[in-house]
Design a protein around this motif. Structure first.
Motif, mmCIF file in Angstrom:
data_model
loop_
_atom_site.group_PDB
_atom_site.id
_atom_site.type_symbol
_atom_site.label_atom_id
_atom_site.label_comp_id
_atom_site.label_asym_id
_atom_site.label_seq_id
_atom_site.Cartn_x
_atom_site.Cartn_y
_atom_site.Cartn_z
ATOM 1 N N PHE A 1 0.881 -1.163 0.000
ATOM 2 C CA PHE A 1 0.000 0.000 0.000
ATOM 3 C C PHE A 1 0.918 1.212 0.000
ATOM 4 O O PHE A 1 2.142 1.052 -0.144
ATOM 5 C CB PHE A 1 -0.943 -0.037 1.212
ATOM 6 N N PHE A 2 0.373 2.411 0.136
ATOM 7 C CA PHE A 2 1.208 3.590 -0.056
ATOM 8 C C PHE A 2 2.459 3.580 0.822
ATOM 9 O O PHE A 2 3.580 3.674 0.330
ATOM 10 C CB PHE A 2 0.410 4.879 0.179
ATOM 11 N N GLY A 3 2.242 3.471 2.146
ATOM 12 C CA GLY A 3 3.359 3.608 3.075
ATOM 13 C C GLY A 3 4.446 2.577 2.835
ATOM 14 O O GLY A 3 5.640 2.892 2.859
ATOM 15 N N GLU B 1 6.040 3.083 -0.826
ATOM 16 C CA GLU B 1 6.905 4.275 -0.880
ATOM 17 C C GLU B 1 8.283 3.922 -0.325
ATOM 18 O O GLU B 1 9.314 4.282 -0.886
ATOM 19 C CB GLU B 1 6.254 5.422 -0.088
ATOM 20 N N ALA C 1 -2.345 2.319 -5.134
ATOM 21 C CA ALA C 1 -1.180 3.153 -4.817
ATOM 22 C C ALA C 1 0.097 2.391 -5.174
ATOM 23 O O ALA C 1 1.022 2.935 -5.777
ATOM 24 C CB ALA C 1 -1.182 3.514 -3.331
ATOM 25 N N LEU D 1 2.912 3.463 -7.961
ATOM 26 C CA LEU D 1 4.294 3.754 -7.569
ATOM 27 C C LEU D 1 5.266 2.801 -8.259
ATOM 28 O O LEU D 1 6.354 3.209 -8.684
ATOM 29 C CB LEU D 1 4.438 3.668 -6.045
ATOM 30 N N GLN E 1 2.028 5.724 8.472
ATOM 31 C CA GLN E 1 2.491 6.004 7.125
ATOM 32 C C GLN E 1 3.029 7.439 6.992
ATOM 33 O O GLN E 1 4.240 7.628 6.991
ATOM 34 C CB GLN E 1 1.382 5.738 6.098
ATOM 35 N N THR F 1 -5.997 8.647 -4.686
ATOM 36 C CA THR F 1 -4.938 8.073 -5.525
ATOM 37 C C THR F 1 -4.197 6.953 -4.801
ATOM 38 O O THR F 1 -3.866 5.926 -5.405
ATOM 39 C CB THR F 1 -3.925 9.169 -5.926
ATOM 40 N N PHE F 2 -3.928 7.157 -3.547
ATOM 41 C CA PHE F 2 -3.089 6.196 -2.838
ATOM 42 C C PHE F 2 -3.858 5.340 -1.835
ATOM 43 O O PHE F 2 -3.256 4.631 -1.032
ATOM 44 C CB PHE F 2 -1.930 6.930 -2.147
#
Lengths: 623, 623
Positions: free
Chosen positions: A366-368, A371, A400, A404, B281, B310-311
């Motif tokens: 996921f995002f966290g 990233e 996400a 990314l 996050q 988006t994320f």
């Protein structure tokens, strides 16, 4: 345990059962509150009935007390009907009909959002009736079947209506009639109020146990998939909407306090049921009929508060661990494909292997977490030319993550770096990530089923890039590791024993279980060593152990004591091998003992080096 | 990049920077809304200023646009002052003074909770003033310093007051004066309103940039620890309270809609700032001064909505993965301690090794994950007698985990099963789990620093339990694997070469780099093989590779070509070895070639078996 044990029949007796039994016993002493009486049939409930059920997202159900006692679901139904309307009509349409703002008022309040001409939210009666109007069906019976079907899917069994409670609701629900007419008056609903009230009273009169409620809540906790049946009861896209509204409005004008102290999306019913959802973990169902001033089961609130406190289940208690996304990083100098390499190739990979980096990724992308992964891969790419992302332990990748990683792929490509995926399946939750990574022919990532194949591909690229050894299909016996240290005379003796052999693609060179009387040197092409397993599944019956190319020996254990082959060796393409008869070699050993001892010593050194490498790899893998 | 680039100076140019640059460019086109004018000084803001910053919980800050432009924090300060009061006074005291129920009204409403005689919540002005009264300090200056100190800790730098905005607030804040006097009238506050208003106006006038806001939000996302400084700004116990109130009340009468669509705990300020927190996050800070009807920055809301969408950052979008808690399970037949065992011991462990089970645990231990772990260990214990929990990859264990594991320990002990912990440190986040597991002398779990030690202990227990081999310190040379197949005459030759040698505890038997001219058989006691590393850290300089006991040989590579020792071998206790001179053996080889070939063949078989085992272990570790 005795018959009087409060532990339900479904449970085996583990630590959590003991916790629940103790909890039940303590809270059973609480006798505050009053049974609801405004629906006469509800007033007949036994105030002492008390059940607790917890269902996990993988389908384990813990129960204690009157967990199978039937009662009517009442307002808890609002959450499931609301989810149904979202799935049928989409978010925008539903939002234009029913708001999502808490009212600060009681469940049966007659305040309506006149600015937006809609009831404030779907958890108060007004909003729930507006949602009930949206239940589809050509006939009243069809609409009831739709409503029951939705709730039954969440419960994992067929639910039915309690007819006597229904009659009682129909006979006394005048306040709800007033609310419906108010809404009709302002155009918030369009059907005849009695039609809407009929289905609304029926949805409130559905009979459940608190075990049912726990499973229904666990279905919401499990992204809409019923953990018992595996059936999707609600598309996962709408789960966050239902949980948000439960969280902000589910407990009416007690929602702020509940959210602060207990912090689980929840919904209560006036018959004494409460559900609470801990996303990704559990659903809780509690039943006990005495209610507090806000209309919530007194024992139910106490049970949820204790479970939340004891087990730290508050939604804003942070368990997200973005940092654990990288399980480990391995350099290509340490991990190698199963391809057995010639000495020249081995030394090249020893030298240049750190241009390959394997990143084992784990958990949810996921995002966290993504990233962090992107940032780390970017740093690795400063040195490494090939980055293998091993996704074997990734269970999900959201949009996400897809975005990314797509950006990372383009980013690395512009810097002449290769992002290689291993274990990225074309079905299941990762399928759309695979689609994203391979969508564009020009920029598609390399995707392999297994890490070993990905590694072999990277190694082959490196060897092609750096090896200036020329044609390795021609070599003298003296260049082979196994014959190292032999003098010209010894080699001449060996040359007399060589038998050149040619194998066609797919041909078996050595078969597991056969007598071992030759050992081989690969002169041209590659061979695969594979094991035959005793498996039902045909595709699992052959396990690729290693592959090897020119200059590599196999079958050399035959030199020791003959014996039997321990694996199959199959030609990958047209293969030329030099075969040596073990018997002849052993005869030579008698006349040239030093020759034989030298060969054994070379084998031993090779084994010792392979053992050292294997131990290095074990140490690296254990990290 | 050119000077006009919207990318802030702090950023390197990766995928996320590009995303933010694009987002900034698009949303910069939005010119809806009006600058706040009720504080005259705020009306002077440039309506086009627009900055976005994202800070991760490990301290990476992404910025775009006017990310360093200063403005006043205004109502965003309420979240941090509320956190301060919780840490100073405790939850119960604060709750008795300030409620947590959303009002459904605007930020400057004069509705008060008269039932509980407190303002409804700390995010509306009334509640924030009640919180400001609780800021401690002997003098007004000391209280201001306390307030600034709290906010500075969250920002990771010293923050200051914007004096001209302060004067403007003081000159025009009559509505806030009215609210304060209303509260004084009903006894919700006790100090002179002007005293409270002074500190309240000052906390609103603290000057920040949206980079500061992002770091402040990331501090909340990171359990209260500032990700730049590592300093604890707020005890993690109170984070959930602050986030809950931000979530339900932070966006006033837009909170329901925000929570539904964006789903991040957030707080806005009338100068145009917004913070949003994604626990575990990131923290987001946005600034742009044009406000919507609810008093929130129009662009700020749009930015948060887009980033959330988006994320996939909505709080009720489930990323919890309870199922990933077990990284893998390994049987004691496959993984072994580094202890080199005698043939008898090896065969016993081959036979009984599946009574040992190693469970590699990963991620955070919280209710959902620990419940799965407990359930799985319970199932494993049906067969296994020793269960090693390898916690190397566990980063946290909350109170739910401690409780469930304590219950599991007692549960297994009652069934004569051994729960053994490896890598459970006595400091850091797992310290309290270790305390819990070892608290009671009678029932304490076995805890080892390393898995290898845990495995060796379990193996030793098994050997003690099942081995009936009697005294293994007496054996004839013919029983040793390395001399297998030799006839009586050969053995007699060897017996003439044996040198019994005795070593004291800690004595080095063989030293790395020394010439290898003897090989050894352990007759009594155990020895450890260790490597000396070139490390700064003394405790890391020696790595234990293996240990070995009676009947095991070491240094046999010397037989091949002499050469040099590759590791140290040290006596663990008083050790008796039989040493063989390599030179003498090689001399014997010339007169008895078959003897020498047999020994080499035995060594080869031993190496081959060890290589096979190593490859099995690699395959298991790769799973």
């Amino acid at each position: 345990m005795e018959a009087k044990s409060p532990l339900g029949a479904q449970s085996s007796i583990g630590p959590i059962d003991h916790y629940l039994a103790d909890l039940h016993q303590r809270i059973a002493g609480v006798t505050d509150g009053e049974i609801a009486t405004y629906i006469p049939e509800l007033a007949r409930a036994d105030p002492e009935t008390f059940g607790i059920a917890i269902a996990t997202v993988d389908g384990r159900v813990y129960t204690v007390g009157d967990a199978d006692h039937p009662f009517t679901i009442q307002s808890i139904s609002k959450a499931f009907v609301y989810g149904y309307t979202l799935a049928e009509y989409g978010r925008d349409f539903v939002l234009s009909h029913i708001g999502v703002e808490p009212t600060g008022e009681a469940f049966n309040s007659i305040v309506l959002d006149e600015v937006h001409n809609r009831p404030y939210n779907p958890m108060v009666n007004a909003g729930a009736m507006a949602a009930a109007e949206l239940i589809k069906g050509d006939t009243p019976e069809a609409r009831i079947a739709t409503m029951l079907g939705t709730m039954s899917k969440h419960a994992g069994r067929s639910l039915h209506i309690d007819e006597s409670v229904l009659r009682s609701e129909q006979a006394t629900g005048h306040r709800n009639r007033a609310i419906a007419y108010m809404m009709l008056n302002s155009g918030m609903i369009h059907s005849a109020p009695e039609t809407i009230l009929d289905i609304y009273f029926r949805q409130c009169s559905v009979r459940v146990s608190c075990t049912d409620l726990a499973v229904m809540a666990a279905t919401l906790a499990n992204d809409g998939v019923n953990p018992l049946t595996g059936e999707t009861a609600l598309d996962r896209d709408y789960i966050q909407d239902v949980l948000t509204v439960m969280n902000s409005c589910g407990m009416y004008n007690y929602a702020g306090q509940w959210s602060y102290e207990i912090g689980m999306p929840a919904k209560s019913g006036v018959a004494g049921g409460i559900i609470a959802v801990i996303p990704g973990q559990i659903g809780i169902g509690v039943f006990s009929p005495r209610l507090d001033a806000h209309g919530h089961s007194v024992r139910g609130v106490r049970v949820c508060a204790e479970i939340s406190e004891t087990f730290g289940l508050h939604v804003f208690r942070n368990h997200t661990n973005s940092g654990a996304v990288i399980r480990r990083e391995l350099s290509g100098t340490v991990v190698r494909s199963k391809r057995v390499r010639s000495p020249q190739e081995r030394s090249l990979l020893d030298d240049k292997g750190d241009l390959i980096s394997v990143v084992e990724v784990q958990g949810g992308l996921f995002f966290g977490s993504t990233e962090r992964l992107v940032r780390r891969v970017d740093a690795i790419a400063a040195e490494a030319e090939f980055i293998v992302l091993d996704l074997r332990r990734v269970h999900d990748a959201d949009k996400a993550a897809r975005r990314l990683l797509r950006d990372l792929l383009a980013w690395l490509r512009a810097r002449d770096r290769h992002l290689v995926f291993a274990h990225l399946p074309d079905d299941g939750p990762l399928a759309s990530l695979r689609d994203e990574m391979t969508a564009d022919d020009d920029t598609a990532a390399r995707v392999f089923d297994h890490r070993d194949q990905a590694l072999e591909w990277c190694e082959n690229q490196l060897i092609a890039e750096f090896d200036e050894g020329g044609d390795r299909t021609k070599f003298s016996l003296g260049q082979l590791d196994i014959f190292k240290g032999l003098d010209r005379d010894d080699l001449r003796v060996l040359e007399g024993l060589v038998r050149p052999m040619v194998f066609e693609p797919g041909q078996t060179i050595v078969r597991e279980g056969d007598e071992a009387n030759l050992f081989f040197v690969v002169a041209r092409g590659t061979v695969t060593i594979q094991l035959r397993l005793d498996s039902e599944n045909e595709s699992e019956r052959l396990v690729r152990v290693a592959s090897m190319g020119p200059g590599v020996t196999f079958g050399e254990m035959a030199l020791l004591d003959g014996g039997y082959r321990s694996a199959d060796v199959v030609a990958d393409e047209r293969v030329v091998c030099y075969g040596f008869s073990v018997e002849q070699l052993r005869e030579v050993g008698k006349t040239h003992p030093a020759l034989f001892t030298t060969i054994l010593g070379n084998m031993m050194r090779d084994f010792s080096e392979r053992l050292r490498r294997a131990n290095d790899e074990i140490r690296a893998l254990e990290q």
